[in-house]
Design an enzyme around this catalytic site. Structure first.
Site, PDB file in Angstrom:
ATOM      1  N   SER A  78     -79.088 104.921 -29.058  1.00  0.00           N
ATOM      2  CA  SER A  78     -80.385 105.107 -28.435  1.00  0.00           C
ATOM      3  C   SER A  78     -80.554 104.118 -27.272  1.00  0.00           C
ATOM      4  O   SER A  78     -79.723 104.093 -26.363  1.00  0.00           O
ATOM      5  CB  SER A  78     -81.483 104.972 -29.497  1.00  0.00           C
ATOM      6  N   ASP A  87     -80.776 116.605 -29.037  1.00  0.00           N
ATOM      7  CA  ASP A  87     -81.446 115.334 -29.320  1.00  0.00           C
ATOM      8  C   ASP A  87     -82.792 115.294 -28.605  1.00  0.00           C
ATOM      9  O   ASP A  87     -82.887 115.570 -27.413  1.00  0.00           O
ATOM     10  CB  ASP A  87     -80.545 114.192 -28.836  1.00  0.00           C
ATOM     11  N   HIS A 117     -80.710 112.251 -33.925  1.00  0.00           N
ATOM     12  CA  HIS A 117     -80.667 111.122 -32.993  1.00  0.00           C
ATOM     13  C   HIS A 117     -79.867 110.003 -33.638  1.00  0.00           C
ATOM     14  O   HIS A 117     -80.291 109.405 -34.618  1.00  0.00           O
ATOM     15  CB  HIS A 117     -82.096 110.666 -32.694  1.00  0.00           C
TER      16      HIS A 117
END
Length: 537
Positions: free
Chosen positions: A245, A470, A499
């Site tokens: 991320s 995502d 994710h």
């Protein structure tokens, strides 16, 4: 958009140095020449030069000092044999002999033999504002997926600057931060918008009042410099890194500043590194992607109507959601769960398909008459003072980094225009995301120009992993980084949307990540993996 951030927020925010550098660099650590001022034509110039020298000084100093490892403090909640310590870094890399801060780090040694050891693997889970200190627990928990990698690497986590045990920052009293219900994120009038703007402005002011000294230095480039100092303190000549991320953007910035310090780098679920995206446009792009993944979840719920009884079409499931939302707006469930808290709870489903069944089950119970299950899941726990402090801190760091990293629109008309238009077709997340980021419109410290992420001399092949649908980091970000980092390889999980996909349930991905970390080898071409199995009710 940070995971669970809506539910958890109270507002809807010299010369001598150069000489010493030359002396120190000749010793334990090589000069990060690649971190000199990026030739990007955007005015970084001398400030980047000073910070590059400061990073070299700090890294050399850390290499000499090492880390004093010891058992972790009880309140860190990390099991033995994980060890903890600190690495000292400058608050301001342009002033490496000025104020210093300590960064918390932890580790567990490789499980294989000495000859099998390849070094340390450092992890960042994202955020910004996430702690990486739980990473070594993947070894103590005997995670089968990480067993091969653990034989070769020490697993190292850290709290980035401002987070947790690393000079933590704050913007508001934590108990105020978690009070509920919050205002409905979707404005029903201009008065609602004015009230939210006031809250955002007050939040930004609170950040400056409580943490003003740190705010100008809460940037991704500084965290990347911190990462290089940690590398040096560990005694590692090259960095092995796993970022998820926001951790992918940290990795991209590190790879640009220190390309010849990278040994292996895996980035998973990629923030789009384009300057045009960091950070205002990136959040608008999120809203579109969240709407798509929200629909994916609704389709799955409808396909499993025999289990959940929420409707056998997406439209029927959406209708149940709108009824729930309207009921909570009229009278918060249990007195504490309104639309803001609902969005915070339900956003887990677009984030992770592992949350699909639990979220649907609680939703189903509500429709069947059990309101308490949803209240228990979505309401804050005011008695959890430690957890609430951590949540407030995480949100403060998120806001500080994103607001300081880049310039944001200061004109409210821009925000109002863009989010009003976007909300029409993408209503699930748009306004909630807007209010969360609005403190950046009145941010009280200088906002920087993002680094131009690019391939530098010495950068090895980087492995990029991304699911196609995502929501939090749309797929285009992975493609963009792939284009910017020459020689990188992209693994795509087709028709999937979780994710953070490394270490989950798809062997097509996990086997390739293992191979890369253990050997440095990648496929000759980019790879598209079939999706992992969808959840069962």
């Amino acid at each position: 958009m940070r995971k669970s951030s809506i539910r958890r927020r109270a507002t809807a925010f010299g010369t001598a140095g150069a000489l010493v550098t030359a002396t120190l660099i000749a010793g334990a650590v090589s000069a990060p020449a690649a971190s000199a001022a990026p030739a990007d034509g955007h005015g970084h110039g001398r400030s980047w030069d000073r910070e590059a020298r400061g990073a070299a000084i700090a890294a050399a100093r850390a290499a000499r000092a090492g880390i004093d490892w010891e058992d972790c403090a009880a309140d860190w909640n990390l099991p033995k044999p994980i060890q903890c310590g600190y690495v000292t870094v400058p608050m301001d890399y342009a002033k490496p002999y000025g104020k210093q801060i300590r960064l918390a780090v932890d580790r567990i040694g490789n499980t294989g033999t000495r000859s099998e050891r390849q070094g340390a693997l450092i992890y960042n889970p994202g955020g910004p504002g996430g702690s990486g200190l739980r990473f070594p627990a993947r070894v103590t928990n005997k995670s089968a997926v990480w067993a091969n990698t653990a034989k070769a690497y020490d697993f190292v986590g850290f709290d980035p600057r401002g987070v947790g045990h690393s000079a933590p920052i704050s913007c508001v009293d934590p108990q105020e931060f978690v009070k509920a219900p919050k205002a409905d994120p979707v404005p029903g009038s201009e008065a609602d918008k004015r009230a939210q703007r006031k809250l955002a402005r007050e939040y930004a002011e609170g950040c400056f009042e409580r943490s003003g000294e740190m705010l100008p230095h809460m940037t991704t480039p500084n965290t990347a410099r911190d990462l290089d100092v940690i590398r040096a303190a560990l005694g590692e000549k090259k960095l092995n890194y796993l970022g998820v991320s926001y951790g992918t953007y940290l990795g991209a910035v590190y790879g640009t500043l220190f390309p010849d310090h990278v040994r292996r780098m895996v980035v998973d679920s990629v923030v789009n590194p384009s300057r045009d995206k960091i950070w205002y446009q990136a959040n608008l792009d999120q809203d579109v992607a969240f709407e798509g993944r929200w629909k994916d979840w609704q389709d799955w719920v409808a396909a499993n109507d025999a289990a959940y009884h929420l409707g056998d079409t997406r439209a029927e499931v959406q209708d149940q959601w709108l009824k729930l939302r309207a009921a909570a707006a009229k009278k918060p469930l249990g007195g504490v769960v309104g639309p803001a808290e609902l969005i915070s709870f339900f956003q887990s489903a677009p984030y992770y398909d592992s949350a699909w069944a639990p979220t649907a089950e609680i939703f189903s119970k509500y429709v069947a008459g059990d309101t308490q299950a949803l209240v228990d899941a979505a309401a804050p726990d005011l008695s959890d003072t430690a957890g609430n402090a951590s949540a407030e801190n995480g949100n403060a760091v998120y806001t500080a980094v994103e607001c300081t990293d880049a310039k944001w629109p200061a004109n409210w008309r821009t925000w109002d225009r863009d989010n009003t238009r976007l909300h029409r077709d993408h209503p699930f997340m748009t306004w909630a995301n807007a209010w969360m980021n609005l403190p950046c419109a009145t941010w009280p410290v200088k906002q920087q120009t993002p680094l131009n992420v690019k391939t530098g001399k010495g950068l090895p092949p980087v492995l990029i992993v991304q699911s196609e649908r995502d929501a939090a980091t749309p797929y285009e970000g992975a493609v963009e980084l792939h284009q910017r980092f020459r020689g990188s390889r992209l693994i795509t999980e087709r028709d999937a949307g979780s994710h953070g996909v490394t270490g989950l349930v798809n062997p097509c991905i996990n086997d390739r990540v293992d191979t890369y970390l253990l050997t440095g080898r990648t496929d000759a071409r980019d790879v598209t993996c079939a999706p992992h199995a969808t959840p069962r009710p």
